[in-house]
Design a protein around this motif. Sequence first.
Motif, mmCIF file in Angstrom:
data_model
loop_
_atom_site.group_PDB
_atom_site.id
_atom_site.type_symbol
_atom_site.label_atom_id
_atom_site.label_comp_id
_atom_site.label_asym_id
_atom_site.label_seq_id
_atom_site.Cartn_x
_atom_site.Cartn_y
_atom_site.Cartn_z
ATOM 1 N N GLU A 298 6.413 -4.530 -8.233
ATOM 2 C CA GLU A 298 6.819 -3.876 -7.696
ATOM 3 C C GLU A 298 7.058 -4.846 -7.413
ATOM 4 N N GLU A 382 5.166 1.051 -8.314
ATOM 5 C CA GLU A 382 3.572 1.033 -8.399
ATOM 6 C C GLU A 382 3.000 0.721 -9.619
ATOM 7 N N ASP A 401 7.841 2.010 -4.449
ATOM 8 C CA ASP A 401 6.217 1.651 -2.840
ATOM 9 C C ASP A 401 6.704 0.678 -2.077
ATOM 10 N N GLU A 507 3.483 5.755 -3.809
ATOM 11 C CA GLU A 507 2.209 4.276 -4.871
ATOM 12 C C GLU A 507 1.900 4.790 -6.068
ATOM 13 N N THR A 523 0.752 5.878 1.018
ATOM 14 C CA THR A 523 -0.418 4.916 1.197
ATOM 15 C C THR A 523 -0.581 5.295 3.256
ATOM 16 N N ASP A 598 -3.952 4.274 -2.124
ATOM 17 C CA ASP A 598 -3.325 3.561 -3.007
ATOM 18 C C ASP A 598 -3.349 3.847 -4.475
#
Length: 705
Positions: A298, A382, A401, A507, A523, A598
Motif C-alpha cells: 500500500e 489495499e 487506497d 480499501e 473508508t 476498512d
Amino acid sequence: MTDQIRRQLPIVGVAKVSHGRDRMTCLYRCGNACDHPVPNVSDNDYFGDMVKSEVTRRGVMRAGAAGAVALGLGGAGVLSASPAFATEPAPAVPPVGDFTTMTEQTTNLTFKAVAPNRVDALVVPNGYDHSVVIRWGDTVVPGAPKFNVHGQTLDAQLKQFGYNNDFVAVLPLDKNATRALLVCNHEYTNEDLMFPNFVSQDALSLEQVKIAMAAHGMSVVEIERVGKTGEYVLVKSGSRPYNRRVTALTTHFKMTGPAAGSDLLKTAADPTGTDVIGTLNNCAGGVTPWGTILSGEENFNQYFVGAETSTGDAKARFNRYGIDTVNHYPSGSRKWDRADERFDLTKNPNEANRFGWIVEFDPFTPGSTPRKHTAMGRVKHEGANIIKSRDAKAVAYMGDDERFDYLYKFVSDKKVDGRNTPEARKHNLTVLESGTLYVAKLGFTSATEIDGTGKLPTDGAFNGTGTWIPLVKGGKSMVEGMTVEEVLVFTRLAGDKVGATKMDRPEDVEPNPVNRKIYVALTNNTNRGVGTNPAADEANPRNANKHGHILEITEDNDDHTGTTFTWQIPIVCGDPTDPATYFMGYDKTKVSPISCPDNVAFDGAGNLWISTDGNALQSNDGLFAVPLEGPEKGHLKQFLSVPFGAETCGPWITDDNKSVFVAVQHPGEISGASVASPASNWPDGDFAKPGIAVTWSVWNKNIGA
C-alpha cells in the motif's frame, strides 16, 4: 467472557485529525498523506476513443523513469533468471481443495451489541471469550531468542513476529482444522513505540533501522485448536517447518507477468528487472482458491527519498504515486536510505516502481519465492480477493487506497484447475501471471439530486450502473499513448486517461461467497467537495466524508468476467442519529454507530462483517456485523472493540464459523506515547504490542449467534 478492564492509562498528547486517526498513526502509517496534495489531479472525463486503440507489447517504449536511460539499460525482454530463484522447491499440495468457498450456515446475528467505548481492552459480547494468539516479538522461527524490548537485535527480529499486523488468514493443515497456518501482514513500524528512549529517526542506530525493516513483511506460524472449542493457540514445540518470516530487508521476490524485465523495473543491482528485495507496507489481502496468500503493497511511497531531482514524465509519475518531489526528506520520512541506498531515488530512480504490487505467497511450500504480479497493476493496493467465475477464471477485485482513486478488477486468461493434485497446483500458481486488467466507471441514476449532504434521492437509493474499462487485454494496451509496461507500472495514470470514477478511498474489496456480490469498504475522504476537489456524486454522496460507506456491486448475469454491473450503497456510516446515515432502511434507533470501514469479511450465512480504522466518532475501533437479507437486513451491531488507540484489522472467520480472528494493530498509538509512558498496556499489562486475537462462543455457537 470479556476482559477485565485494565486501569485507565493517562491520555498523552492526543492529537486527532479530522477523520479520527491520531497524528502519530498518520506519521508512521502513511507518511502524513493527508498533509500532502491529493495525488489525483486529473480531469478525467471519459472519452471512448481513448480505449479503442490497441498498442502491442512490442510498441515503442517511452522514456520511463529517468534512471533507465542514465543506466544505459537495453531492451525490455526478461534476462537470465536470478540465482535467488535457482533452487525453487516443488509446490506442496494443501489439504483443502478450494479456499474461497465456505460451509454455508444459517446464522442469525443474535448477540448483544458491544457499546462504544474508549477502554484499554478487547471487549467482546456476553457469552464470548477471547485470547491472544501471538504478539510482536513472539517466536516465529524455532530457536528465536526471547523478546527483550531493551535488547532488540536484527538477528532476533528476523525470527520473531513482526510489528503492526494487518491482514490475517487461517489455512487448515488438516480437514478438521485441528492445526492450521496463521498468516499475516506486518504493515508498518512505529519506532516511537518500539525502541525505548527513542529520540528521532536520525538518532537510530543502523541496526535499529534494519530491525524496523525486518519488522515489516509477513509471518507464518502454526496454530492448533484447543479441544473442540473455537480457541486456537500458538504451537510452541516441534519442528514447525512452515513457520517463516518474510521481510523488507532480506526476502527475494520474483516479478512475473508482462512488465517483468521491463526497463521501468531494472536497477543497477538488478539488471534483469525481475528480482526485488523486500515488500513494503503490506496492508490487506486475500486467499486464492488454491491456498496461496495475496498481499497488497500500500503506502510504499513514504519509504523513498530523492525524487526532488526528477523532471518531466518521471516527476509527474512520482507525484501521481504520492512520492514527494519537493523535499529530499519529506515529513514522516523513515530515512531508510541510511541503511540501504536503494531507497534513494537519486541513485536508484526505478526502485519505487518495484513496489505497489499484489504479492502472491505460498505458505504451504517452505522456501518458496514470493512473487509480485505485474499483470494485476501497480497502485497503492489495499489487497486483492478472488472469486471463481462460472467458467473457472480467477477474478480478483482490488482497491487503490487513496483519496479520489479507483476500483480495479483482474480476470485471468487461464482457468483455475479445481483438482487437488501437484499438477493442478503447479498450473494454478501461474494463473495470475496474465489476464485482463479493468478499472471501474460508475454511472448514476439521480446525479442531479446529489447535494453533498447524504440525503437520499427521491428513488430511495444511491444506485446506478457501471462499466469495467479494459486497460490491458490480450497482451495489448487498451490505453492510447501507453505501452503495456507503462499501463501496468503506472496504472493510476492509465485510469486517469480512461476516465475512471474517483472514489472515497477504496480499501478492501471482497466477493461474498454466498450471494456472489462484491462489497467495497470506502473508508472516508474529508477532501470530497472541499476547495477545488471533486464534489459529492451518487457513489460518494457526502462532501467532507469523514465516516465512509459500503458499496455493493452486482455483476450482470452473475458473470464476473463481464464488463457491466449494477451498484448500490447499502450502508452510509456514521452516528445513526445523523440523518446523513443509512442502513438499508432499518430502524436506526437499533443500529450501532460505525465510522471508517476498512476491511470486510463474510460468515457462512453471507452476513457482512466490517472492521474499522480511525473511528471519527471518538470511540475505539471495532468489528461490526450486519445481515444483508431477511427481516433484520441492515441491523448493524458492534461485535467487539479493540483497545485504546488501536485499529481493527483482519478479520478472518473460520470455515466452521466457530472462530473469528482480528489483528489488533497499533494499540496505544497516541501522540506523546512511548515504551516508558504507554497510552495502552495491551495485551500484557506493560507496554503496547500489536497482536492477533481469536474470539469464540463459550457455548460453542456460531460466531454472531
